[in-house]
Write a protein that holds these residues in place. Sequence first.
Motif, PDB file in Angstrom:
ATOM      1  N   GLU A  50     102.966   8.687 115.814  1.00  0.00           N
ATOM      2  CA  GLU A  50     102.750   8.961 114.398  1.00  0.00           C
ATOM      3  C   GLU A  50     102.170  10.625 113.655  1.00  0.00           C
ATOM      4  OE1 GLU A  50     101.029   6.937 110.439  1.00  0.00           O
ATOM      5  OE2 GLU A  50     101.181   5.609 111.873  1.00  0.00           O
ATOM      6  N   ILE A  51     102.328  11.020 113.337  1.00  0.00           N
ATOM      7  CA  ILE A  51     101.808  12.054 113.532  1.00  0.00           C
ATOM      8  C   ILE A  51     101.539  12.638 111.799  1.00  0.00           C
ATOM      9  CG2 ILE A  51     101.768  14.293 114.147  1.00  0.00           C
ATOM     10  CD1 ILE A  51     102.366  13.241 116.500  1.00  0.00           C
ATOM     11  N   ASP A  52     100.479  12.835 111.666  1.00  0.00           N
ATOM     12  CA  ASP A  52      99.843  13.613 110.273  1.00  0.00           C
ATOM     13  C   ASP A  52      99.394  14.521 110.422  1.00  0.00           C
ATOM     14  OD1 ASP A  52      99.037  10.892 109.733  1.00  0.00           O
ATOM     15  OD2 ASP A  52      96.916  11.086 110.440  1.00  0.00           O
ATOM     16  N   VAL A  53      99.377  15.919 111.333  1.00  0.00           N
ATOM     17  CA  VAL A  53      99.140  17.350 111.038  1.00  0.00           C
ATOM     18  C   VAL A  53      99.588  17.967 112.443  1.00  0.00           C
ATOM     19  CG1 VAL A  53      97.791  18.859 111.021  1.00  0.00           C
ATOM     20  CG2 VAL A  53      97.444  17.352 109.995  1.00  0.00           C
ATOM     21  N   VAL A  54     100.645  18.952 112.535  1.00  0.00           N
ATOM     22  CA  VAL A  54     100.957  19.266 113.345  1.00  0.00           C
ATOM     23  C   VAL A  54     100.231  20.881 113.447  1.00  0.00           C
ATOM     24  CG1 VAL A  54     102.816  20.549 114.959  1.00  0.00           C
ATOM     25  CG2 VAL A  54     102.833  18.211 113.796  1.00  0.00           C
ATOM     26  N   LEU A  55      99.710  21.189 115.015  1.00  0.00           N
ATOM     27  CA  LEU A  55      99.004  22.558 115.134  1.00  0.00           C
ATOM     28  C   LEU A  55     100.115  23.301 116.268  1.00  0.00           C
ATOM     29  CD1 LEU A  55      95.387  22.017 115.650  1.00  0.00           C
ATOM     30  CD2 LEU A  55      96.635  23.170 114.144  1.00  0.00           C
ATOM     31  N   ALA A  70     110.657  25.750 115.219  1.00  0.00           N
ATOM     32  CA  ALA A  70     110.058  23.976 115.539  1.00  0.00           C
ATOM     33  C   ALA A  70     109.380  23.623 113.898  1.00  0.00           C
ATOM     34  CB  ALA A  70     108.597  24.074 116.627  1.00  0.00           C
ATOM     35  N   ALA A  71     108.811  24.008 113.841  1.00  0.00           N
ATOM     36  CA  ALA A  71     108.051  23.652 111.700  1.00  0.00           C
ATOM     37  C   ALA A  71     109.100  23.223 111.157  1.00  0.00           C
ATOM     38  CB  ALA A  71     107.057  25.314 111.590  1.00  0.00           C
ATOM     39  N   LYS A  72     110.591  24.515 111.126  1.00  0.00           N
ATOM     40  CA  LYS A  72     111.117  24.507 109.559  1.00  0.00           C
ATOM     41  C   LYS A  72     111.967  22.605 110.095  1.00  0.00           C
ATOM     42  CE  LYS A  72     115.206  26.511 107.802  1.00  0.00           C
ATOM     43  NZ  LYS A  72     116.247  27.607 108.597  1.00  0.00           N
ATOM     44  N   GLU A  73     112.113  22.102 111.571  1.00  0.00           N
ATOM     45  CA  GLU A  73     112.930  20.719 111.666  1.00  0.00           C
ATOM     46  C   GLU A  73     111.845  20.272 111.473  1.00  0.00           C
ATOM     47  OE1 GLU A  73     115.239  21.985 115.521  1.00  0.00           O
ATOM     48  OE2 GLU A  73     115.111  22.926 115.456  1.00  0.00           O
ATOM     49  N   ILE A  74     110.380  19.745 112.202  1.00  0.00           N
ATOM     50  CA  ILE A  74     109.753  18.693 111.952  1.00  0.00           C
ATOM     51  C   ILE A  74     109.728  18.563 110.243  1.00  0.00           C
ATOM     52  CG2 ILE A  74     107.226  18.456 111.583  1.00  0.00           C
ATOM     53  CD1 ILE A  74     107.769  19.990 114.205  1.00  0.00           C
ATOM     54  N   THR A  75     109.307  19.777 109.202  1.00  0.00           N
ATOM     55  CA  THR A  75     109.160  19.269 108.125  1.00  0.00           C
ATOM     56  C   THR A  75     110.854  19.142 107.297  1.00  0.00           C
ATOM     57  OG1 THR A  75     108.936  22.032 107.413  1.00  0.00           O
ATOM     58  CG2 THR A  75     107.142  21.064 108.095  1.00  0.00           C
ATOM     59  N   ARG A  76     111.198  18.964 108.019  1.00  0.00           N
ATOM     60  CA  ARG A  76     113.075  18.974 106.717  1.00  0.00           C
ATOM     61  C   ARG A  76     113.536  17.173 107.885  1.00  0.00           C
ATOM     62  NH1 ARG A  76     115.112  24.163 106.665  1.00  0.00           N
ATOM     63  NH2 ARG A  76     114.141  24.777 105.289  1.00  0.00           N
ATOM     64  N   LYS A  81     106.711  13.024 107.288  1.00  0.00           N
ATOM     65  CA  LYS A  81     105.693  14.322 106.587  1.00  0.00           C
ATOM     66  C   LYS A  81     104.737  14.907 107.520  1.00  0.00           C
ATOM     67  CE  LYS A  81     107.628  13.437 103.061  1.00  0.00           C
ATOM     68  NZ  LYS A  81     109.565  13.400 103.190  1.00  0.00           N
ATOM     69  N   PRO A  82     104.769  15.215 108.196  1.00  0.00           N
ATOM     70  CA  PRO A  82     103.933  15.878 108.757  1.00  0.00           C
ATOM     71  C   PRO A  82     103.619  17.173 108.532  1.00  0.00           C
ATOM     72  CG  PRO A  82     105.589  15.423 110.801  1.00  0.00           C
ATOM     73  CD  PRO A  82     105.476  14.990 109.421  1.00  0.00           C
ATOM     74  N   LYS A  83     101.892  17.844 107.965  1.00  0.00           N
ATOM     75  CA  LYS A  83     101.453  18.987 107.643  1.00  0.00           C
ATOM     76  C   LYS A  83     101.614  19.244 109.112  1.00  0.00           C
ATOM     77  CE  LYS A  83     100.847  17.217 103.745  1.00  0.00           C
ATOM     78  NZ  LYS A  83     101.223  16.030 103.676  1.00  0.00           N
TER      79      LYS A  83
END
Length: 190
Positions: A50-55, A70-76, A81-83
């Motif tokens: 479980e991840i809340d925030v991704v740096l 990677a950001a695009k894939e994670i947010t989709r 719902k990680p930020k």
Amino acid sequence: MEGFIKVMLVEDDEFWQKQLALDLNKEEDIQVVKIAATKLEALNSLDSIEIDVVLMDINLTENKLDGLEAAKEITRIKGLKPKVIMLTSLSEQEVIVKAFQNGAVNYITKSNFHDIVKAVRDAYADKSSIHCDAASAMRNELHLMQLSPSEREIYDLREKGFNKTQMSEILHKSVNTIKTQLRSIRDKLQ
């Protein structure tokens, strides 16, 4: 680890992995639960942790800007719902804008890594603060949105140093058309 803001650090540089993890884990309400060095490792981790925030670093593999993808894939990913906060050494406007287009909620350069803790807390709390590293680029991009697609094309060529004749040849337009559009651009951006 209940009650912690769970952070995944996606960074290929060992120095930054250690430094950021050390800094974040000092905070009472933040815990780095995963450090990933590649896009694939980060995406695979989302299935089991479980991840809340991704740096997210932007260049994970040989300056290929794969952190943006990677950001695009994670947010989709449905149900997650990680930020995503981009953390990078890059400060080019196109990269900053692309990061936000791909779902990032903030963008911080590594020279301002001391602002990461606040950014993580803000992202977790759904506060829409945009770091000053990105604010200027985003304001500029909003300003440029008033240009038509044709005008934007000419604006971008002008920014790259092309003259009217060169733009005319590239875009297959008359020099007079280019002049007229440059005037329109100037009027809109004043």
